[in-house]
Design a protein around this motif. Sequence first.
Motif, PDB file in Angstrom:
ATOM      1  N   GLN A   1      -7.021  -9.147 -46.829  1.00 24.92           N
ATOM      2  CA  GLN A   1      -6.794 -10.583 -46.651  1.00 24.92           C
ATOM      3  C   GLN A   1      -5.293 -10.878 -46.621  1.00 24.92           C
ATOM      4  O   GLN A   1      -4.825 -11.701 -45.820  1.00 24.92           O
ATOM      5  CB  GLN A   1      -7.462 -11.380 -47.773  1.00 24.92           C
ATOM      6  N   THR A   2      -4.539 -10.216 -47.492  1.00 21.72           N
ATOM      7  CA  THR A   2      -3.093 -10.400 -47.481  1.00 21.72           C
ATOM      8  C   THR A   2      -2.518  -9.985 -46.129  1.00 21.72           C
ATOM      9  O   THR A   2      -1.733 -10.718 -45.512  1.00 21.72           O
ATOM     10  CB  THR A   2      -2.427  -9.596 -48.600  1.00 21.72           C
ATOM     11  N   ALA A   3      -2.900  -8.802 -45.667  1.00 15.56           N
ATOM     12  CA  ALA A   3      -2.397  -8.323 -44.375  1.00 15.56           C
ATOM     13  C   ALA A   3      -2.762  -9.299 -43.260  1.00 15.56           C
ATOM     14  O   ALA A   3      -1.914  -9.641 -42.414  1.00 15.56           O
ATOM     15  CB  ALA A   3      -2.966  -6.937 -44.081  1.00 15.56           C
ATOM     16  N   TYR A   4      -3.990  -9.752 -43.252  1.00 12.25           N
ATOM     17  CA  TYR A   4      -4.440 -10.656 -42.190  1.00 12.25           C
ATOM     18  C   TYR A   4      -3.635 -11.958 -42.193  1.00 12.25           C
ATOM     19  O   TYR A   4      -3.158 -12.412 -41.147  1.00 12.25           O
ATOM     20  CB  TYR A   4      -5.930 -10.965 -42.361  1.00 12.25           C
ATOM     21  N   HIS A   5      -3.474 -12.553 -43.363  1.00 16.82           N
ATOM     22  CA  HIS A   5      -2.802 -13.850 -43.417  1.00 16.82           C
ATOM     23  C   HIS A   5      -1.284 -13.722 -43.277  1.00 16.82           C
ATOM     24  O   HIS A   5      -0.626 -14.665 -42.811  1.00 16.82           O
ATOM     25  CB  HIS A   5      -3.195 -14.595 -44.686  1.00 16.82           C
TER      26      HIS A   5
ATOM     27  N   GLN B   1      -2.586  -1.352 -38.364  1.00 12.65           N
ATOM     28  CA  GLN B   1      -3.837  -1.391 -37.607  1.00 12.65           C
ATOM     29  C   GLN B   1      -4.154  -2.800 -37.102  1.00 12.65           C
ATOM     30  O   GLN B   1      -4.637  -2.975 -35.975  1.00 12.65           O
ATOM     31  CB  GLN B   1      -4.981  -0.877 -38.473  1.00 12.65           C
ATOM     32  N   LEU B   2      -3.884  -3.811 -37.929  1.00 13.81           N
ATOM     33  CA  LEU B   2      -4.121  -5.189 -37.510  1.00 13.81           C
ATOM     34  C   LEU B   2      -3.218  -5.573 -36.349  1.00 13.81           C
ATOM     35  O   LEU B   2      -3.653  -6.235 -35.393  1.00 13.81           O
ATOM     36  CB  LEU B   2      -3.912  -6.141 -38.683  1.00 13.81           C
TER      37      LEU B   2
ATOM     38  N   ARG C   1      -5.116 -23.302 -48.718  1.00 13.62           N
ATOM     39  CA  ARG C   1      -5.818 -23.138 -47.456  1.00 13.62           C
ATOM     40  C   ARG C   1      -7.110 -22.365 -47.674  1.00 13.62           C
ATOM     41  O   ARG C   1      -7.338 -21.315 -47.051  1.00 13.62           O
ATOM     42  CB  ARG C   1      -4.921 -22.400 -46.458  1.00 13.62           C
ATOM     43  N   PRO C   2      -7.989 -22.826 -48.578  1.00 12.00           N
ATOM     44  CA  PRO C   2      -9.196 -22.050 -48.880  1.00 12.00           C
ATOM     45  C   PRO C   2     -10.075 -21.806 -47.664  1.00 12.00           C
ATOM     46  O   PRO C   2     -10.770 -20.788 -47.588  1.00 12.00           O
ATOM     47  CB  PRO C   2      -9.907 -22.899 -49.935  1.00 12.00           C
TER      48      PRO C   2
ATOM     49  N   GLY D   1     -10.563 -15.506 -42.436  1.00 13.37           N
ATOM     50  CA  GLY D   1     -10.024 -14.158 -42.539  1.00 13.37           C
ATOM     51  C   GLY D   1     -11.096 -13.141 -42.852  1.00 13.37           C
ATOM     52  O   GLY D   1     -11.124 -12.048 -42.280  1.00 13.37           O
ATOM     53  N   ALA D   2     -12.013 -13.482 -43.760  1.00 15.42           N
ATOM     54  CA  ALA D   2     -13.093 -12.571 -44.122  1.00 15.42           C
ATOM     55  C   ALA D   2     -13.956 -12.235 -42.913  1.00 15.42           C
ATOM     56  O   ALA D   2     -14.301 -11.065 -42.672  1.00 15.42           O
ATOM     57  CB  ALA D   2     -13.942 -13.178 -45.232  1.00 15.42           C
TER      58      ALA D   2
END
Length: 325
Positions: free
Chosen positions: A126-130, A159-160, A272-273, A279-280
């Motif tokens: 999630q950290t990487a994605y955001h 990879q992302l 930003r919930p 992201g999930a």
Amino acid sequence: MRIVRHQEFGAPSVLRVEEADTPVPGPGQVLIRTEAVGVNFAEVQRRQGIPIGGPATLPGSPGGDVAGTVVALGEGVTRVGVGDRVVTGVGSDGYAEYVVNRADWLFPIPDGIDAGQATSLPIPAQTAYHVIVTAARMRPGESVLITAAAGGIGHLLVQLAKALGAGRIIAAASSRDKLDFAASLGADLTVDYSEDGWDERILAATGGRGADVVLETVGGSVLTASVGLIAPFGRMVVYGTASGEVPAVDVADIFDNRTVMGFSMWGVMAHRPEAMAEGAKRLLELVASGEVRPVVHAELPLERAAEAHALMEDRSQLGRVVLVP
């Protein structure tokens, strides 16, 4: 049950396995029997007494990303059932045989990955994605520089970036093994930032332009040099300072239409919930397709939690460090 705690701040050796009562899930919660728990660098810093995402308190009980099987439900829980395999991030009491957490904070474990790999999904992935999507707003075709590119988050960022259509991916790390690892995951150019002149090599390789997106988590001199590697109209996201050194950024260095911003996963969760669910969903799709594959460097028993933290402090791991009860 067994749980890892520490009664003082200090070296990894302060971590001890203790006996504790198995927790009972309250309303909206579930009880998970732990199969694996991912070790995050923030817990290393809190063990040292550094407040990360909140105060470092005693007695301490590290949190982490817990993968396992739901064994009991609290009142009102309907979205998961006993026997479901899930993974979730917990803020404390994570290095344990059983963990309680909110039912709405669970990921299903996708088919095709094991519990150790699944521990990357809540906090690191999630950290990487955001970092790359929400903060940096990387667009297809843009060049991306990733420091600490072989770590628990960095190897996912490589990879992302590739999966999201980055143009050129530049991986920076501190050893040949790490650079080879990053290259195997899709990095186009690798540079050792422990060597003098590493930033000049990146500038030379990019025609003096630098990278459109710079993702930095080392701090110290690496952060300072990285500011000079932001391309005009580029963005640098600082999402950690593993070295413990937080240098000042000279605003004169960013007047050429460059942006430097800080990032906190706790900030996304608080403000930003709705982005967490987005992201999930995307991460599960990318894992299912094989475009993102978490890598586990080491799996250690709870009794070797100190060794796991020492690996993280040495920054010698390639991917994820995991504890197994």
